[in-house]
Design an enzyme around this catalytic site. Sequence first.
Site, short mmCIF file in Angstrom:
data_model
loop_
_atom_site.label_atom_id
_atom_site.label_comp_id
_atom_site.label_asym_id
_atom_site.label_seq_id
_atom_site.Cartn_x
_atom_site.Cartn_y
_atom_site.Cartn_z
N ARG B 112 -18.36 -8.48 -14.23
CA ARG B 112 -17.11 -7.91 -13.70
C ARG B 112 -15.86 -8.65 -14.16
O ARG B 112 -14.83 -8.59 -13.51
CB ARG B 112 -17.13 -7.84 -12.17
CG ARG B 112 -18.22 -6.94 -11.61
CD ARG B 112 -17.90 -6.46 -10.20
NE ARG B 112 -19.01 -5.70 -9.67
CZ ARG B 112 -19.96 -6.21 -8.90
NH1 ARG B 112 -19.92 -7.48 -8.55
NH2 ARG B 112 -20.94 -5.45 -8.45
N LYS B 134 -5.35 -3.76 -24.58
CA LYS B 134 -6.16 -2.55 -24.74
C LYS B 134 -7.48 -2.95 -25.38
O LYS B 134 -7.50 -3.53 -26.47
CB LYS B 134 -5.45 -1.54 -25.65
CG LYS B 134 -4.48 -0.64 -24.94
CD LYS B 134 -4.14 0.54 -25.85
CE LYS B 134 -3.14 1.46 -25.21
NZ LYS B 134 -2.80 2.58 -26.12
N GLU B 176 2.29 -1.04 -39.49
CA GLU B 176 2.51 -1.18 -38.04
C GLU B 176 3.79 -1.96 -37.74
O GLU B 176 4.45 -1.73 -36.72
CB GLU B 176 1.30 -1.84 -37.36
CG GLU B 176 -0.02 -1.06 -37.48
CD GLU B 176 -0.20 0.09 -36.46
OE1 GLU B 176 0.73 0.36 -35.66
OE2 GLU B 176 -1.27 0.73 -36.49
N LYS B 214 6.40 -5.69 -29.02
CA LYS B 214 5.22 -5.24 -28.29
C LYS B 214 5.21 -5.84 -26.89
O LYS B 214 4.88 -5.15 -25.92
CB LYS B 214 3.96 -5.64 -29.06
CG LYS B 214 2.68 -5.25 -28.36
CD LYS B 214 1.92 -4.17 -29.07
CE LYS B 214 0.71 -3.71 -28.27
NZ LYS B 214 -0.45 -3.43 -29.12
N GLU B 224 0.16 2.21 -20.13
CA GLU B 224 0.53 3.39 -20.90
C GLU B 224 0.72 4.64 -20.05
O GLU B 224 0.06 5.66 -20.25
CB GLU B 224 -0.50 3.65 -22.01
CG GLU B 224 0.04 4.64 -23.04
CD GLU B 224 -0.83 4.75 -24.29
OE1 GLU B 224 -1.21 3.70 -24.85
OE2 GLU B 224 -1.13 5.87 -24.69
N ARG B 228 4.83 2.91 -23.31
CA ARG B 228 3.86 2.34 -24.25
C ARG B 228 3.29 3.37 -25.21
O ARG B 228 2.88 3.04 -26.33
CB ARG B 228 2.73 1.65 -23.47
CG ARG B 228 1.76 0.91 -24.38
CD ARG B 228 0.84 -0.03 -23.63
NE ARG B 228 -0.07 -0.68 -24.57
CZ ARG B 228 -0.87 -1.68 -24.28
NH1 ARG B 228 -0.87 -2.18 -23.06
NH2 ARG B 228 -1.66 -2.20 -25.19
N ASN B 232 2.26 4.89 -30.26
CA ASN B 232 1.38 5.81 -31.00
C ASN B 232 2.14 6.60 -32.07
O ASN B 232 1.57 7.49 -32.69
CB ASN B 232 0.70 6.78 -30.03
CG ASN B 232 -0.30 6.08 -29.14
OD1 ASN B 232 -1.05 5.23 -29.59
ND2 ASN B 232 -0.30 6.41 -27.86
N HIS B 235 0.45 7.86 -35.06
CA HIS B 235 -0.99 7.87 -34.78
C HIS B 235 -1.53 9.25 -34.43
O HIS B 235 -2.71 9.53 -34.67
CB HIS B 235 -1.32 6.88 -33.65
CG HIS B 235 -1.19 5.44 -34.07
ND1 HIS B 235 0.01 4.88 -34.45
CD2 HIS B 235 -2.12 4.45 -34.20
CE1 HIS B 235 -0.18 3.60 -34.77
NE2 HIS B 235 -1.47 3.31 -34.62
N HIS B 239 -4.54 9.94 -36.71
CA HIS B 239 -5.94 10.04 -36.26
C HIS B 239 -6.63 11.26 -36.84
O HIS B 239 -7.81 11.21 -37.19
CB HIS B 239 -6.00 10.08 -34.73
CG HIS B 239 -5.86 8.73 -34.10
ND1 HIS B 239 -5.60 8.56 -32.75
CD2 HIS B 239 -5.93 7.49 -34.62
CE1 HIS B 239 -5.51 7.27 -32.48
NE2 HIS B 239 -5.70 6.59 -33.60
N HIS B 252 -6.78 2.26 -41.61
CA HIS B 252 -6.00 2.74 -40.45
C HIS B 252 -4.49 2.76 -40.70
O HIS B 252 -3.82 3.77 -40.49
CB HIS B 252 -6.34 1.90 -39.22
CG HIS B 252 -5.55 2.26 -38.00
ND1 HIS B 252 -5.71 3.47 -37.35
CD2 HIS B 252 -4.58 1.60 -37.31
CE1 HIS B 252 -4.88 3.53 -36.32
NE2 HIS B 252 -4.19 2.41 -36.27
#
Lengths: 352, 352
Positions: B112, B134, B176, B214, B224, B228, B232, B235, B239, B252
């Site tokens: 946990r 993330k 990025e 960031k 998010e 946030r 993306n 992206h 993607h 990427h």
Amino acid sequence: MKIDIALKKEIDNSYEVHIGTLEDIHIDAKVAIITNPKVSGLHLHYLLSKLSAKEIYIITVEDGESFKTLATVEKILNNLFEHKFNRSSVLLALGGGVIGDMTGFAASVYQRGVDFIQVPTTLLSQVDASVGGKTGVNNNYGKNLIGAFHQPRAVYIDPHFLSTLDKREYSAGIAEIIKMAVCFDKDFFEWLEKADLHDEAQIITAISRSVKTKAMVVSQDEKERGLRAALNYGHTFGHVIENETAYKKYVHGESVAIGMMMANELASRLGLMKSDEEQRIKKLLLKYKLPVAYDIQDTEAFYEAFFLDKKSLDSKITFIVPHNIGGVELKNDIDKDIVMDVLNTYAGTVRV
Amino acid sequence: MKIDIALKKEIDNSYEVHIGTLEDIHIDAKVAIITNPKVSGLHLHYLLSKLSAKEIYIITVEDGESFKTLATVEKILNNLFEHKFNRSSVLLALGGGVIGDMTGFAASVYQRGVDFIQVPTTLLSQVDASVGGKTGVNNNYGKNLIGAFHQPRAVYIDPHFLSTLDKREYSAGIAEIIKMAVCFDKDFFEWLEKADLHDEAQIITAISRSVKTKAMVVSQDEKERGLRAALNYGHTFGHVIENETAYKKYVHGESVAIGMMMANELASRLGLMKSDEEQRIKKLLLKYKLPVAYDIQDTEAFYEAFFLDKKSLDSKITFIVPHNIGGVELKNDIDKDIVMDVLNTYAGTVRV
């Protein structure tokens, strides 16, 4: 060079536990009910008569502790993706602790976290597991070793569900109620000594009081860095018993009942509990036909098994010992000799 | 009856990002370094020369995005149990985004939750993925669909690691960096237009500025729910390109570069970006040999693919469109016609 990532913030994970006949539940989102075939057959119709949502979808998983695995959680997740559940969707656990723990864990990792609701159907999960946000699954190394702290959005506890529980499961739930009283609430213990928990009004009182106690503990120590570990009273010994008997001879609450008696014996040897208090706890457990003895075949193996438990991976075992009725202490420095004395008391000698 | 579970509390998940030559790292716990054979061969010796801990254990997983799965995380967890890691142990990610995401997710569910440290070795992970908490894995339904928000205890960014990156991977990281500047920081963009990011002092400046941006975004919106999502930018389109090309044609950051140009085209059609600003971004991407065009074979299929993305499971697509250089807007109500116009611009016509 250092850059600070400032994430100090107030987080409100508060929620309400509703106790009593299920009220109407309205959810303005798509809901997945996670349940098993047995509970579904008994209680799904009743739940559906109370629940309204944008869409309702049922996911049924196999029944039993042996299916509380990462593989089952992955099946749940795939089902959710297949049916296009999104970040605003809500999972609803309809079942006992196994269903609740897996649903909560699935909710915690689905798209990095969605809401879930607990509708516990066993007494054990109503008084303990459904409240507090511990979620997770078992693996080959032990119970609940993979998981997350993920609080439910709400908990609905309805005694109606208890009518279909068999007597052993019902008593197993009572063991956890007694646990709460011994650790934290002397008045409650005295009330329990006079009560009849087969009476519906009285079981509601007992559930409420247990949940209130759990709420107090969890709000002080959500992530079990201290006080919350006290809720493991009876479990350190109980887990070993469950393991030794391959989860077949005893249901969870029964092994916890035996474990509490072992912890009491330890408390007594440490001078923390008087003999008559031990007897009062024993009497209360026996009133609900809970087991209080277990024949340890190999005390050395039993002792070694403590170290396989999650809470002792760091080579120290934390024992939770009651300090009279209504108090509790956490001890991680108890000499092996003293523990072995306790285990020997249970070796081939104790019969009930 | 209702019982309140009060879990409103102040939580401090703050941490430091260290940028520069790796300083000595002392950890008063058992540490598991998670890495892959390639990174291990190049950089493990260097890390070990700086790291001291109670015990150090190395877990090597296979290299590549296709191994970023729940199955690999389970292997890591089993390895940790096998070697008796406990709740005080620390995981350390040595590698790029794949290693960092999986290590963070393993840390979030092991018993946990245990601490983890990021030591990113690619420019892409240094400027973006290693900061912000993330974590997660891919599955058959898409990228990063199973995971958790779990902040690292610290991040160590050392440009020394970048010396072994091939040119494409290095440029992918720069994509990025440009993303951050376009979305949030006009001055930084202007600095980038004059800079040479193959110079070590200048890349450190660029990394620091990206991480600061960031940090600002993450501290305002860790989970998010709004701002946030602006990260993306590039992206949403990227993607789909990655998927259509089976993660083989582009790394990427390259597909993000193309995706940024598509988002710019959309911004332009919405009257949010002037043509000369589009050209400045294009010029900066081309300076680092990043791709800015992609031949869409089937625009209808490309559009449908948006809905397979996690962020659009609720049947609305959120597009992140820059509002001139240095600003950004989130839009989930853009007419399909306008998006199709953008896609048609890229269908069989654009060549670079």
